[in-house]
Design a protein around this motif. Structure first.
Motif, mmCIF file in Angstrom:
data_model
loop_
_atom_site.group_PDB
_atom_site.id
_atom_site.type_symbol
_atom_site.label_atom_id
_atom_site.label_comp_id
_atom_site.label_asym_id
_atom_site.label_seq_id
_atom_site.Cartn_x
_atom_site.Cartn_y
_atom_site.Cartn_z
ATOM 1 N N MET A 1 0.852 -1.191 0.000
ATOM 2 C CA MET A 1 0.000 0.000 0.000
ATOM 3 C C MET A 1 0.888 1.240 0.000
ATOM 4 O O MET A 1 1.770 1.376 0.839
ATOM 5 N N VAL A 4 2.533 3.773 2.862
ATOM 6 C CA VAL A 4 2.606 3.021 4.110
ATOM 7 C C VAL A 4 3.773 2.034 4.026
ATOM 8 O O VAL A 4 4.714 2.085 4.812
ATOM 9 N N ASP A 5 3.718 1.160 2.997
ATOM 10 C CA ASP A 5 4.698 0.077 2.936
ATOM 11 C C ASP A 5 6.138 0.584 2.877
ATOM 12 O O ASP A 5 7.026 0.007 3.496
ATOM 13 N N ARG A 8 7.589 1.131 6.132
ATOM 14 C CA ARG A 8 7.702 -0.029 7.028
ATOM 15 C C ARG A 8 8.656 -1.058 6.426
ATOM 16 O O ARG A 8 8.588 -2.233 6.767
ATOM 17 N N PRO A 10 11.502 -3.435 5.804
ATOM 18 C CA PRO A 10 12.517 -4.027 6.695
ATOM 19 C C PRO A 10 13.933 -3.570 6.362
ATOM 20 O O PRO A 10 14.738 -3.336 7.270
ATOM 21 N N TYR A 44 4.651 1.626 20.369
ATOM 22 C CA TYR A 44 4.218 0.325 20.883
ATOM 23 C C TYR A 44 3.605 -0.532 19.793
ATOM 24 O O TYR A 44 3.837 -1.732 19.713
ATOM 25 N N ARG A 45 2.802 0.088 18.943
ATOM 26 C CA ARG A 45 2.106 -0.650 17.887
ATOM 27 C C ARG A 45 3.092 -1.386 16.985
ATOM 28 O O ARG A 45 2.851 -2.498 16.539
ATOM 29 N N PHE A 46 4.219 -0.714 16.693
ATOM 30 C CA PHE A 46 5.186 -1.303 15.770
ATOM 31 C C PHE A 46 6.349 -1.969 16.497
ATOM 32 O O PHE A 46 7.307 -2.395 15.864
ATOM 33 N N GLY A 47 6.279 -2.029 17.801
ATOM 34 C CA GLY A 47 7.340 -2.695 18.562
ATOM 35 C C GLY A 47 8.696 -2.018 18.402
ATOM 36 O O GLY A 47 9.734 -2.672 18.379
ATOM 37 N N ASP A 50 11.801 -2.525 20.698
ATOM 38 C CA ASP A 50 12.635 -3.717 20.486
ATOM 39 C C ASP A 50 13.838 -3.405 19.600
ATOM 40 O O ASP A 50 14.813 -4.143 19.588
ATOM 41 N N LEU A 51 13.707 -2.345 18.791
ATOM 42 C CA LEU A 51 14.743 -2.077 17.794
ATOM 43 C C LEU A 51 15.803 -1.102 18.295
ATOM 44 O O LEU A 51 16.805 -0.893 17.636
ATOM 45 N N PRO A 224 7.190 3.544 11.260
ATOM 46 C CA PRO A 224 8.435 3.078 11.882
ATOM 47 C C PRO A 224 9.671 3.797 11.349
ATOM 48 O O PRO A 224 10.528 4.240 12.131
ATOM 49 N N TYR A 361 0.106 -3.192 24.225
ATOM 50 C CA TYR A 361 1.143 -3.712 23.340
ATOM 51 C C TYR A 361 2.392 -4.196 24.047
ATOM 52 O O TYR A 361 3.217 -4.853 23.461
ATOM 53 N N GLU A 362 2.600 -3.831 25.296
ATOM 54 C CA GLU A 362 3.918 -4.028 25.857
ATOM 55 C C GLU A 362 3.889 -4.800 27.167
ATOM 56 O O GLU A 362 4.641 -5.726 27.366
ATOM 57 N N TYR B 328 10.182 -6.664 10.538
ATOM 58 C CA TYR B 328 11.448 -5.968 10.748
ATOM 59 C C TYR B 328 11.969 -6.109 12.173
ATOM 60 O O TYR B 328 12.761 -5.306 12.645
ATOM 61 N N THR B 331 8.040 -6.711 17.983
ATOM 62 C CA THR B 331 6.918 -7.551 18.394
ATOM 63 C C THR B 331 5.956 -6.726 19.234
ATOM 64 O O THR B 331 6.332 -5.715 19.810
ATOM 65 N N VAL B 333 2.144 -7.237 21.787
ATOM 66 C CA VAL B 333 1.070 -8.085 22.283
ATOM 67 C C VAL B 333 -0.193 -7.740 21.502
ATOM 68 O O VAL B 333 -0.494 -6.568 21.291
#
Lengths: 376, 346
Positions: A1, A4-5, A8, A10, A44-47, A50-51, A224, A361-362, B328, B331, B333
């Motif tokens: 899309m 958007v894509d 995001r 990777p 939070y939505r995209f985590g 963690d990155l 992201p 999310y977390e 990517y 994660t 929840v």
């Protein structure tokens, strides 16, 4: 899309995180505040946590309009709608925010005519379709949503709609940032600047943060790649010893803002001398009221407003979380008395609220990973 | 017989829309009030249909009510939903629908033309699903109530041989399959209500999933552990129920979940999560790993199943949780639906 894509991807995300690791000094603990609730949600939505390396901490700011609204204003709005002829309209975000005697949604279940609208102009249209009812719009939001309220009021006047009013709870972002910076327990290295607000006000209003306070600020988008690139830009400034305003979200935010939107706001609104913010107390010149020339459409002038002041439940530490002093999970009520289903504080209601985002999310991820001994 | 006082845990002071939205509040109502008083203490995890023995014959039984507004929407209507919904609840419990009964609650003033169109839609859907309607009841309420009509259908089905579904049989390593793209129904209804001034060429996915379930059963019956149609509350809510009931975790590969661009776009604009959006023609299945390839091939080879996908895996930890892994390295929840993001959708 499209649109958007590509944000995001990777590959691009991996390059940005490599760059962050290269730039971040392992000896420094960085604290970056994302002012806007939209960023909190995205992180939070995209985590995204963690990155990031563990020495980059993202601190949630006050930029969630539902969260900063004191409970008394919700009670005031609902009290006006006790009149059976009044239709109470608001954005969906508002519907589950608790007032003293329940949220708008709970009032609806008891028979109040409460309706979700997606824009103030929908509320105006509802008034035009129902000339025998009075439609009140409960307006909330920073400069992001204020222009659409202003344009709606201008249209109401132009079209002579008399059965429509706005209960104005619009607030402005700059005084909130100033209050954060003035707070004695504040230790923020730099700011991820609000994206949507800046589409209206532009980037100039942030210049004092860089110039006077010596803090870098990067106005950021919500994908992201946007957030990570903004972190890169902040680290670059810090590593060079600079402090300036930069615009990462150029595809949407013009440096000078949106003149037409600002003009509409100036036509309809003026600054209140002071306004109460949840958890932060009274902040001077931090909110908008409707000008006298639009008094006929100002719910506060048309209806009796009790002017309720309600203190938050003592145990709830919304203010500390709003100012970034506490993490959501450090509040005594978090996840126990206060959950997204049964929120005590507004930060647990809106998807942009730090507590709701953290809870959804977390929170369980952290406790689950801790329980199996994984690094968190 | 000694009577044990049932434990009522439902403490909400009044019923709100969220109690019917299929998420956490619905579950609280069913498990906290209905189940303890009506089902007694020996209840298994609640599912879409019950299997029981009557005079030595095993049957499956279920019921469902439909209160959708508007009555007609792109891709379907309340009548079609009322047949397919009950056929599907039986199908994902591992049973072929045999006969349905129908109850109509009609609003005084409803035009006969509208009613006839819905009855015709039901007849057509019943014929397509291979099920007969054998009876029912009609009530009429005052003008201004019931939004034109509400329909309730109840159905009995014949359990398919060799299928034994229970969340207790789910094991780490099992695969989670999804029959096709998600969110079409919920978003189509939202757009059909016309409040949003958004337009998209999108149809509800309402259909009988029985042919897909039968195709799956043919190649993988002994390996199917659990099935569910992710209606209200969406895929996220169904998988959370699974994780909770089996005491394991689901790792969802977010990029593997088929979603049409139109649904993604609408969700991005409205701030909704497609995993919370309702479906009326899809189902989830947990299949033992050694059957997963054959199961996927069977689904993809069946008309309407070409976008079926393996979307996740069962793992031991974090127990009771659904984790989404994106492409990517992040994660999150994925929780059940909280509240009620959408108007009445089925």
């Amino acid at each position: 899309m499209k649109f958007v894509d590509e944000f995001r991807s990777p590959g691009v995300i991996a390059r940005a995180t490599d760059e962050i690791r290269r730039l971040a000094d392992t000896q420094i603990h960085y604290r970056f505040m994302e002012v806007c609730g939209g960023h909190t949600h995205a992180i939070y939505r995209f985590g995204l946590k963690d990155l990031l390396p563990s020495n980059i901490e993202l601190v949630h700011g006050p930029g969630c309009p539902v969260c900063v609204l004191p409970m008394g204003r919700i009670d005031d709005g609902l009290s006006m709608a006790q009149d059976a002829n009044v239709v109470f309209t608001a954005f969906g975000d508002m519907m589950r925010v608790p007032g003293t005697s329940g949220s708008p949604l709970e009032h609806k279940a008891r028979g109040m005519d409460v309706r979700i609208v997606y824009s103030p102009s929908d509320a105006l249209r509802l008034a035009q379709k129902n000339p025998d009812r009075h439609v009140m719009f409960f307006a909330i939001g920073f400069e992001t949503t204020a222009p659409s309220t202003a344009l709606t009021l201008m249209r109401a006047r132009a079209e002579g709609v008399r059965n429509f009013s706005v209960f104005c709870n619009h607030v402005t972002i700059i005084p909130a940032i100033r209050a954060i910076l003035d707070s004695p327990d504040m230790r923020i290295n730099a700011f991820i600047g609000p994206g949507h607000v800046s589409t209206v006000i532009g980037c100039r209003p942030y210049e004092w943060i860089a110039r006077n306070e010596g803090k870098p600020i990067v106005v950021s988008g919500f994908e992201p790649v946007d957030v990570l690139q903004s972190v890169v830009m902040l680290l670059q400034q810090l590593s060079r010893g600079e402090a300036k305003v930069e615009n990462q979200y150029k595809r949407v935010v013009p440096w000078e803002g949106n003149r037409a939107a600002l003009k509409a706001m100036a036509e309809v609104f003026e600054l209140r001398p002071y306004f109460e913010w949840r958890g932060m107390g009274f902040i001077s010149q931090s909110a908008l009221r409707i000008r006298d020339s639009y008094a006929q459409w100002d719910a506060e002038q048309r209806f009796h407003v009790p002017g309720v002041r309600v203190t938050d439940p003592k145990a709830a530490q919304c203010g500390e979380v709003l100012k970034g002093v506490l993490k959501p999970a450090q509040c005594k009520l978090f996840g126990k008395e206060c959950t997204p289903e049964r929120p005590v504080g507004a930060l647990m209601v809106s998807s942009e609220g730090a507590c709701a985002a953290y809870f959804n999310y977390e929170h369980r991820k952290v406790s689950a990973l801790t329980s199996i001994g994984a690094p968190v | 017989m000694a009577s044990v006082l049932p434990k009522i845990r439902f403490r909400d002071p009044q019923i709100e829309m969220a109690h019917g939205a299929g998420g956490k509040a619905s579950r609280r109502l069913v498990e906290g009030l209905f189940a303890p008083l009506l089902l007694g203490s020996s209840i298994e995890p609640l599912s879409d249909a019950a299997h029981l023995e009557v005079n030595g014959t095993r049957i499956a039984i279920t019921a469902d009510s439909f209160v959708v507004k508007p009555l007609r929407f792109p891709g379907g209507s309340i009548g079609e939903l009322a047949i397919n919904g009950t056929v599907n609840d039986l199908a994902v419990s591992g049973a072929r629908a045999q006969a349905l009964v129908v109850t109509y609650v009609l609003e005084s003033g409803l035009s006969t033309q509208i009613l006839e169109a819905e009855v015709r839609a039901m007849a057509k859907a019943a014929a397509a699903a291979g099920v007969v309607v054998v009876g029912g009841d009609t009530k009429v309420v005052e003008n201004g109530k019931a939004d034109g009509m509400y329909i309730t259908t109840a159905g009995v089905g014949a359990p398919m041989p060799a299928i034994n579904l229970t969340s207790a049989s789910v094991r780490p390593g099992d695969k989670v399959l999804l029959s096709g793209p998600i969110g079409d129904h919920g978003i189509a209804i939202l757009l059909a209500r016309g409040d949003l001034e958004l337009e998209a060429d999108l149809c509800s996915d309402t259909r009988s999933v029985l042919p897909l379930v039968e195709a799956l059963a043919e190649v993988a019956a002994p390996g199917i552990r659990w099935m569910r149609d992710p209606t209200r509350g969406g895929v996220a809510t169904s998988l959370n129920e699974l994780a909770r009931d089996c005491g394991l975790a689901v790792i969802l590969s977010e990029d593997a979940v088929p979603i049409r661009d139109m649904v993604r776009g609408a969700c991005e604009l409205l701030g909704l999560d497609p995993l919370h959006i309702a479906n009326e023609g899809q189902f989830l299945a947990v299949v033992a790993a050694e059957y997963a390839d054959a199961a996927l091939e069977a689904l993809r080879g069946t008309p309407g199943g070409h976008q079926a996908a393996v979307i996740g895996e069962i793992v031991e930890q974090p127990a009771g949780t659904v984790l989404g892994a994106n492409g990517y390295g992040g994660t999150r929840v994925i929780d059940m639906l909280v509240g009620d993001p959408l108007p009445r959708i089925c």
